[in-house]
Design an enzyme around this catalytic site. Sequence first.
Site, mmCIF file in Angstrom:
data_model
loop_
_atom_site.group_PDB
_atom_site.id
_atom_site.type_symbol
_atom_site.label_atom_id
_atom_site.label_comp_id
_atom_site.label_asym_id
_atom_site.label_seq_id
_atom_site.Cartn_x
_atom_site.Cartn_y
_atom_site.Cartn_z
ATOM 1 N N SER A 44 -2.911 16.132 18.859
ATOM 2 C CA SER A 44 -2.692 16.480 17.713
ATOM 3 C C SER A 44 -2.379 18.329 16.911
ATOM 4 O O SER A 44 -1.691 17.775 16.562
ATOM 5 C CB SER A 44 -3.485 15.985 16.328
ATOM 6 O OG SER A 44 -4.897 16.329 17.176
ATOM 7 N N GLY A 81 -4.646 13.170 19.965
ATOM 8 C CA GLY A 81 -5.643 12.099 20.710
ATOM 9 C C GLY A 81 -6.373 12.307 22.024
ATOM 10 O O GLY A 81 -6.317 11.819 22.555
ATOM 11 N N ASN A 110 -10.263 17.563 22.409
ATOM 12 C CA ASN A 110 -10.696 16.226 21.799
ATOM 13 C C ASN A 110 -11.616 15.436 23.947
ATOM 14 O O ASN A 110 -12.677 15.119 23.205
ATOM 15 C CB ASN A 110 -9.438 14.911 22.140
ATOM 16 C CG ASN A 110 -8.497 14.647 20.751
ATOM 17 O OD1 ASN A 110 -8.949 15.414 19.743
ATOM 18 N ND2 ASN A 110 -6.933 15.135 21.188
ATOM 19 N N ASP A 194 -8.730 16.495 6.437
ATOM 20 C CA ASP A 194 -9.916 15.946 7.196
ATOM 21 C C ASP A 194 -10.380 17.164 8.129
ATOM 22 O O ASP A 194 -11.762 16.725 9.272
ATOM 23 C CB ASP A 194 -9.113 15.169 9.054
ATOM 24 C CG ASP A 194 -8.052 16.030 8.978
ATOM 25 O OD1 ASP A 194 -7.971 16.717 8.771
ATOM 26 O OD2 ASP A 194 -7.169 15.212 10.077
ATOM 27 N N HIS A 197 -7.835 19.189 11.556
ATOM 28 C CA HIS A 197 -5.975 19.696 11.813
ATOM 29 C C HIS A 197 -5.170 20.335 10.681
ATOM 30 O O HIS A 197 -5.471 20.361 9.732
ATOM 31 C CB HIS A 197 -4.856 18.137 12.299
ATOM 32 C CG HIS A 197 -5.893 17.113 12.634
ATOM 33 N ND1 HIS A 197 -6.825 16.473 12.488
ATOM 34 C CD2 HIS A 197 -5.311 16.905 14.319
ATOM 35 C CE1 HIS A 197 -6.707 15.758 13.059
ATOM 36 N NE2 HIS A 197 -6.412 15.871 14.258
#
Length: 219
Positions: A44, A81, A110, A194, A197
């Site tokens: 991402s 992801g 991830n 969040d 990111h």
Amino acid sequence: MMGSGIEEGLFLRRRHFIAAGLAGAFAGMASAASPATVLVVGDSLSAEYGLQRGTGWVPLLEKKLVAEKVPARVVNASISGDTTSGGRSRLASLLTQHQPSVVVLELGGNDALRGLPLDMTRANLAAMTEAAKRAGARVLLLGMQLPPNYGADYGRKFAGLYEQVAREQQAALVPFFLKGVADIADPTKLFQADRIHPNEQAQATMLANVWPELRKLLK
């Protein structure tokens, strides 16, 4: 008559040699003029998650190449992801399809978020680097680091695996892709809500971290 035949044969061979040399020279010129391909295989952080299209560091890289007059095109094969296992499973087809000159590997974050074994992450990065090199590409690894809440020992080992793979595989390395973004006094201003990111404001810094090493590989 015999002398004339010999001279004619020599002339024909000389003409053939000159034509072959010119053809090779023109082929070399065409090869040199063709743009290099930079293949970005990431998650991402490279797939513009939560960003307006065209504002991520990869599109900014495309603009940078034009501004710097570097004859190269960019293929962004990043998937939000994705893990190193996912990248490894799809790399072979990407290499065949795009035949890149440089492969940028931006994966592993991830893996850590999911608590996957470090040995597996390291093995996957090493395998991808080897595959890219066998395909004739140079490799740039984008290293990641973890927040302190993951534990000092785990964080140190995670950051170190990028250095280990780069050293063993003789690949280029950006030690910390998010340097100047995640390690500043108040990193929240450079992250989306969040807090995972980076936001649009951070993308230029991310590109600035990548560019010096990538530029070397494109020379």
